[in-house]
Write a protein that holds these residues in place. Structure first.
Motif, PDB file in Angstrom:
ATOM      1  N   ASP A 154      12.654  60.181 -90.484  1.00 16.80           N
ATOM      2  CA  ASP A 154      11.564  60.725 -89.654  1.00 16.80           C
ATOM      3  C   ASP A 154      11.627  59.955 -88.340  1.00 16.80           C
ATOM      4  OD1 ASP A 154      10.556  62.014 -91.698  1.00 16.80           O
ATOM      5  OD2 ASP A 154       8.927  60.808 -92.395  1.00 16.80           O
ATOM      6  N   LEU A 155      12.453  58.926 -88.360  1.00 21.02           N
ATOM      7  CA  LEU A 155      12.682  58.283 -86.899  1.00 21.02           C
ATOM      8  C   LEU A 155      13.286  59.248 -85.802  1.00 21.02           C
ATOM      9  CD1 LEU A 155      13.872  54.800 -87.771  1.00 21.02           C
ATOM     10  CD2 LEU A 155      11.590  55.430 -86.999  1.00 21.02           C
ATOM     11  N   ASN A 156      13.906  60.209 -86.282  1.00 17.80           N
ATOM     12  CA  ASN A 156      14.608  61.253 -85.393  1.00 17.80           C
ATOM     13  C   ASN A 156      13.697  62.376 -85.089  1.00 17.80           C
ATOM     14  OD1 ASN A 156      16.921  59.569 -85.395  1.00 17.80           O
ATOM     15  ND2 ASN A 156      17.812  60.570 -87.323  1.00 17.80           N
ATOM     16  N   SER A 157      12.406  62.356 -85.511  1.00 19.66           N
ATOM     17  CA  SER A 157      11.712  63.543 -85.388  1.00 19.66           C
ATOM     18  C   SER A 157      10.525  63.142 -84.437  1.00 19.66           C
ATOM     19  CB  SER A 157      11.148  64.134 -86.633  1.00 19.66           C
ATOM     20  OG  SER A 157      10.090  63.002 -87.168  1.00 19.66           O
ATOM     21  N   VAL A 158      10.044  64.228 -83.689  1.00 19.51           N
ATOM     22  CA  VAL A 158       9.109  64.004 -82.689  1.00 19.51           C
ATOM     23  C   VAL A 158       7.744  63.732 -83.506  1.00 19.51           C
ATOM     24  CG1 VAL A 158       7.655  64.990 -80.748  1.00 19.51           C
ATOM     25  CG2 VAL A 158      10.271  65.600 -81.036  1.00 19.51           C
ATOM     26  N   GLU A 159       7.386  64.270 -84.547  1.00 20.80           N
ATOM     27  CA  GLU A 159       6.423  64.145 -85.316  1.00 20.80           C
ATOM     28  C   GLU A 159       5.979  62.683 -85.686  1.00 20.80           C
ATOM     29  OE1 GLU A 159       8.416  66.350 -86.006  1.00 20.80           O
ATOM     30  OE2 GLU A 159       7.633  68.415 -86.339  1.00 20.80           O
ATOM     31  N   PHE A 160       7.096  61.885 -85.835  1.00 23.78           N
ATOM     32  CA  PHE A 160       6.995  60.436 -86.211  1.00 23.78           C
ATOM     33  C   PHE A 160       6.495  59.541 -84.961  1.00 23.78           C
ATOM     34  CE2 PHE A 160       8.723  56.133 -85.836  1.00 23.78           C
ATOM     35  CZ  PHE A 160       8.381  55.666 -87.078  1.00 23.78           C
ATOM     36  N   TYR A 161       6.415  59.896 -83.943  1.00 25.69           N
ATOM     37  CA  TYR A 161       6.091  58.887 -82.746  1.00 25.69           C
ATOM     38  C   TYR A 161       4.456  59.508 -82.680  1.00 25.69           C
ATOM     39  CZ  TYR A 161      10.781  57.688 -82.025  1.00 25.69           C
ATOM     40  OH  TYR A 161      11.913  57.093 -82.407  1.00 25.69           O
ATOM     41  N   TRP A 162       4.217  60.885 -82.795  1.00 18.96           N
ATOM     42  CA  TRP A 162       2.889  61.411 -82.807  1.00 18.96           C
ATOM     43  C   TRP A 162       2.149  60.838 -83.760  1.00 18.96           C
ATOM     44  CZ3 TRP A 162       0.672  63.648 -78.845  1.00 18.96           C
ATOM     45  CH2 TRP A 162       1.242  64.394 -77.677  1.00 18.96           C
ATOM     46  N   LEU A 163       2.574  60.594 -85.088  1.00 14.70           N
ATOM     47  CA  LEU A 163       1.953  59.903 -86.086  1.00 14.70           C
ATOM     48  C   LEU A 163       1.896  58.534 -85.651  1.00 14.70           C
ATOM     49  CD1 LEU A 163       1.059  60.988 -88.880  1.00 14.70           C
ATOM     50  CD2 LEU A 163       2.928  60.237 -89.857  1.00 14.70           C
ATOM     51  N   LEU A 164       2.869  58.031 -85.236  1.00 11.29           N
ATOM     52  CA  LEU A 164       2.636  56.561 -84.993  1.00 11.29           C
ATOM     53  C   LEU A 164       1.579  56.266 -84.031  1.00 11.29           C
ATOM     54  CD1 LEU A 164       3.918  53.813 -85.112  1.00 11.29           C
ATOM     55  CD2 LEU A 164       5.369  53.942 -83.399  1.00 11.29           C
ATOM     56  N   GLY A 165       1.439  56.987 -83.008  1.00 12.19           N
ATOM     57  CA  GLY A 165       0.165  56.947 -82.332  1.00 12.19           C
ATOM     58  C   GLY A 165      -1.144  57.269 -82.684  1.00 12.19           C
ATOM     59  N   ALA A 166      -1.069  58.283 -83.539  1.00 17.34           N
ATOM     60  CA  ALA A 166      -2.423  58.379 -84.443  1.00 17.34           C
ATOM     61  C   ALA A 166      -2.723  57.291 -85.449  1.00 17.34           C
ATOM     62  CB  ALA A 166      -1.963  59.750 -85.118  1.00 17.34           C
ATOM     63  N   LEU A 167      -1.779  56.412 -85.883  1.00 19.45           N
ATOM     64  CA  LEU A 167      -2.125  55.414 -86.572  1.00 19.45           C
ATOM     65  C   LEU A 167      -2.630  54.272 -85.798  1.00 19.45           C
ATOM     66  CD1 LEU A 167       0.913  55.321 -89.455  1.00 19.45           C
ATOM     67  CD2 LEU A 167      -1.488  55.682 -89.887  1.00 19.45           C
ATOM     68  N   ALA A 168      -2.044  54.080 -84.666  1.00 19.46           N
ATOM     69  CA  ALA A 168      -2.597  53.066 -83.693  1.00 19.46           C
ATOM     70  C   ALA A 168      -3.870  53.483 -83.217  1.00 19.46           C
ATOM     71  CB  ALA A 168      -1.660  53.157 -82.562  1.00 19.46           C
ATOM     72  N   ALA A 169      -4.314  54.685 -82.978  1.00 21.97           N
ATOM     73  CA  ALA A 169      -5.818  55.177 -82.836  1.00 21.97           C
ATOM     74  C   ALA A 169      -6.497  54.910 -83.882  1.00 21.97           C
ATOM     75  CB  ALA A 169      -5.700  56.467 -82.381  1.00 21.97           C
ATOM     76  N   ILE A 170      -6.123  55.196 -85.342  1.00 20.35           N
ATOM     77  CA  ILE A 170      -6.845  54.966 -86.400  1.00 20.35           C
ATOM     78  C   ILE A 170      -7.074  53.386 -86.666  1.00 20.35           C
ATOM     79  CG2 ILE A 170      -6.743  54.756 -89.021  1.00 20.35           C
ATOM     80  CD1 ILE A 170      -5.372  57.729 -88.764  1.00 20.35           C
ATOM     81  N   LEU A 171      -6.293  52.734 -86.216  1.00 23.71           N
ATOM     82  CA  LEU A 171      -6.552  51.276 -86.574  1.00 23.71           C
ATOM     83  C   LEU A 171      -7.588  51.003 -85.439  1.00 23.71           C
ATOM     84  CD1 LEU A 171      -2.926  49.788 -87.238  1.00 23.71           C
ATOM     85  CD2 LEU A 171      -4.885  50.116 -88.629  1.00 23.71           C
ATOM     86  N   GLY A 172      -7.558  50.966 -84.159  1.00 21.72           N
ATOM     87  CA  GLY A 172      -8.360  50.979 -83.212  1.00 21.72           C
ATOM     88  C   GLY A 172      -9.643  51.314 -83.459  1.00 21.72           C
ATOM     89  N   ILE A 173      -9.870  52.674 -83.833  1.00 18.77           N
ATOM     90  CA  ILE A 173     -11.294  53.008 -84.323  1.00 18.77           C
ATOM     91  C   ILE A 173     -11.905  52.141 -85.292  1.00 18.77           C
ATOM     92  CG2 ILE A 173     -12.513  55.115 -85.179  1.00 18.77           C
ATOM     93  CD1 ILE A 173     -10.535  56.716 -83.598  1.00 18.77           C
ATOM     94  N   SER A 174     -10.949  52.016 -86.434  1.00 14.97           N
ATOM     95  CA  SER A 174     -11.445  51.089 -87.873  1.00 14.97           C
ATOM     96  C   SER A 174     -11.671  49.972 -87.254  1.00 14.97           C
ATOM     97  CB  SER A 174     -10.224  51.109 -88.736  1.00 14.97           C
ATOM     98  OG  SER A 174      -9.613  52.452 -89.049  1.00 14.97           O
ATOM     99  N   TRP A 175     -10.988  49.138 -86.482  1.00 12.66           N
ATOM    100  CA  TRP A 175     -11.542  48.032 -85.921  1.00 12.66           C
ATOM    101  C   TRP A 175     -12.859  47.825 -85.146  1.00 12.66           C
ATOM    102  CZ3 TRP A 175     -12.937  45.724 -81.229  1.00 12.66           C
ATOM    103  CH2 TRP A 175     -12.991  44.229 -81.313  1.00 12.66           C
ATOM    104  N   TRP A 176     -13.252  48.843 -84.455  1.00 14.85           N
ATOM    105  CA  TRP A 176     -14.510  49.018 -83.574  1.00 14.85           C
ATOM    106  C   TRP A 176     -15.544  49.122 -84.649  1.00 14.85           C
ATOM    107  CZ3 TRP A 176     -17.855  53.171 -82.802  1.00 14.85           C
ATOM    108  CH2 TRP A 176     -18.905  53.084 -82.044  1.00 14.85           C
TER     109      TRP A 176
END
Length: 441
Positions: free
Chosen positions: A16-38
């Protein structure tokens, strides 16, 4: 098993590292972690405010667990919702979400286990090392699951088998059974600790009743958890009837006195005939304040500072004088003799006034004096007064009042007679009563 199948999840993640969805998913996970922390931060602050204000007992009860598992649990829920939405939209390349979900599950399990362990053993010195071992086992299990080696590990453990009597066991069965029993017992003890803390907060309930209810809850929950775990392992719990019969025989023969002390302890705690702080007298030499009541013994702290440990069986089977069972006030008496030519009513009034001036003597009931006896050489007067703090002893207050009575009587010219004998020599005593003359040398 092929290498591709063993590392299937990791291979998918690498692909999945070669797909564009991976990086969108990585950003979504980062957002999820930030929202969860708040969200976890806001939840901790709100629960802490409710605990301080005492508005919500449920939040006060679960404030510790919320503080520990809020962040990974919220992140796990949001990651699960994101996965469902992406699967519904037909988006592939979700290996990153699978790995993140497994890691978050491990995080939640470790936090819950540590919280329960500290609730059950709040002062255990072994907790730090055991928490590290538990975290290592949980994280190691998740890593084995991620790499696809779980089936091979279980199969390998099942190959190591041995016989115990007629039963065939293997390492996987022992490991699985041990974990099941430990988890159920820890859960039962944690619930028992929670019940104990809640009962301790009920100030309207008697302390003895709170203690016995907490102990009964822990014992009952432990037995239920043990039976439940054995049932989950496929062990027939009816086979324990043989063990229970042997235990009953052992209690009837060798452990009779110990069992009697434990039963007596529950009787004392339930009927509240003896409570913490009561002044109890067993005999003329053993009088003290109850400082501790356990299921096997009761501790009395005597006025000399010595602590006496008394088996509960003795307290149930013998007569015990509880000087503060329903009322802390006790009557103390002292007796004084005055001469027959004394103004008795004046002496009685003086004794009452002396008792009233002492700081430990209660005004209600009021002190009183009674004429108790016409003795050989004196009229006996008994001064009775009440004190409300018998745990401090009565010897000191009795001594103070006696000294003051002696001082006042001497000042007022009231004599305290003592027995006197008069010996008279008769001049015309018979010959046989006179001493014989001494023999000549």
């Amino acid at each position: 098993m092929s290498e591709k199948k063993i590392f299937a999840l990791l291979n998918h993640l690498w692909g999945d590292l070669n797909s564009v969805e991976f990086y969108w998913l990585l950003g979504a996970l980062a957002a999820i972690l930030g929202i969860s922390w708040w969200l976890a931060y806001r939840l901790r602050r709100n629960s802490h405010a409710h605990v301080l204000n005492g508005h919500n007992a449920l939040l006060a009860f679960g404030a510790g667990s919320i503080k520990r598992i809020a962040f990974p649990l919220i992140a796990l829920i949001l990651a699960g919702v994101l996965r469902r939405v992406l699967e519904h939209l037909g988006v592939g390349h979700l290996a990153l979400l699978s790995v993140a979900s497994l890691l978050l599950v491990s995080w939640v399990l470790v936090r819950i286990f540590v919280y329960v362990l500290r609730g059950v053993f709040p002062h255990g010195s072994f907790l730090r090392n055991f928490e590290r071992f538990a975290a290592f086992v949980i994280w190691g299990g998740m890593i084995i699951e991620m790499t696809g080696l779980s089936d091979d590990v279980i199969e390998g453990l099942e190959q190591v088998s041995f016989s115990v009597g007629r039963q065939r066991l293997d390492l996987w069965t022992l490991l699985h059974g041990s974990v099941t029993v430990c988890v159920t017992l820890l859960a039962a003890l944690w619930v028992g600790s929670v019940i104990e803390r809640r009962l301790a907060a009920v100030r309207e309930m008697d302390a003895n009743l709170r203690e016995v209810l907490a102990r009964l809850a822990k014992a009952l929950l432990s037995v239920i958890a043990l039976l439940l775990s054995l049932s989950l392992l496929g062990i027939d719990v009816t086979a324990l009837s043989v063990f229970s019969g042997a235990l009953a025989v052992g209690l009837g023969l060798g452990l009779q006195r110990i069992a009697s002390n434990y039963v007596s302890g529950f009787i004392i705690l339930l009927d509240r005939s003896i409570r913490l702080g009561n002044l109890v007298a067993l005999d003329d030499k053993t009088t003290g304040t109850v400082t501790r009541i356990t299921t096997r013994y009761t501790v009395l702290r005597m006025l000399s500072g010595t602590e006496v440990i008394i088996p509960n069986e003795y307290l149930v089977g013998n007569m015990v004088r509880n000087l503060s069972f329903s009322d802390n006030r006790i009557r103390v008496a002292t007796t004084v003799g005055v001469a027959y030519d004394t103004d008795v009513e004046h002496a009685m009034n003086l004794m009452v006034e002396i008792a009233r001036t002492h700081r430990r003597v209660l005004a209600d009931p009021a002190p009183g004096v009674m004429l108790t006896e016409f003795a050989d050489s004196s009229i006996m007067l008994e001064l009775g007064f009440w004190v409300g703090d018998p745990e401090l002893g009565t010897g000191g207050v009795r001594s103070d009042i006696n000294l003051e009575i002696l001082r006042v009587f001497r000042r007022e010219g009231i004599s305290i007679p003592f027995p006197q004998r008069e010996v008279r020599m008769l001049p015309n005593a018979p010959e046989e009563t006179r001493p014989a003359p001494a023999a000549p040398a």
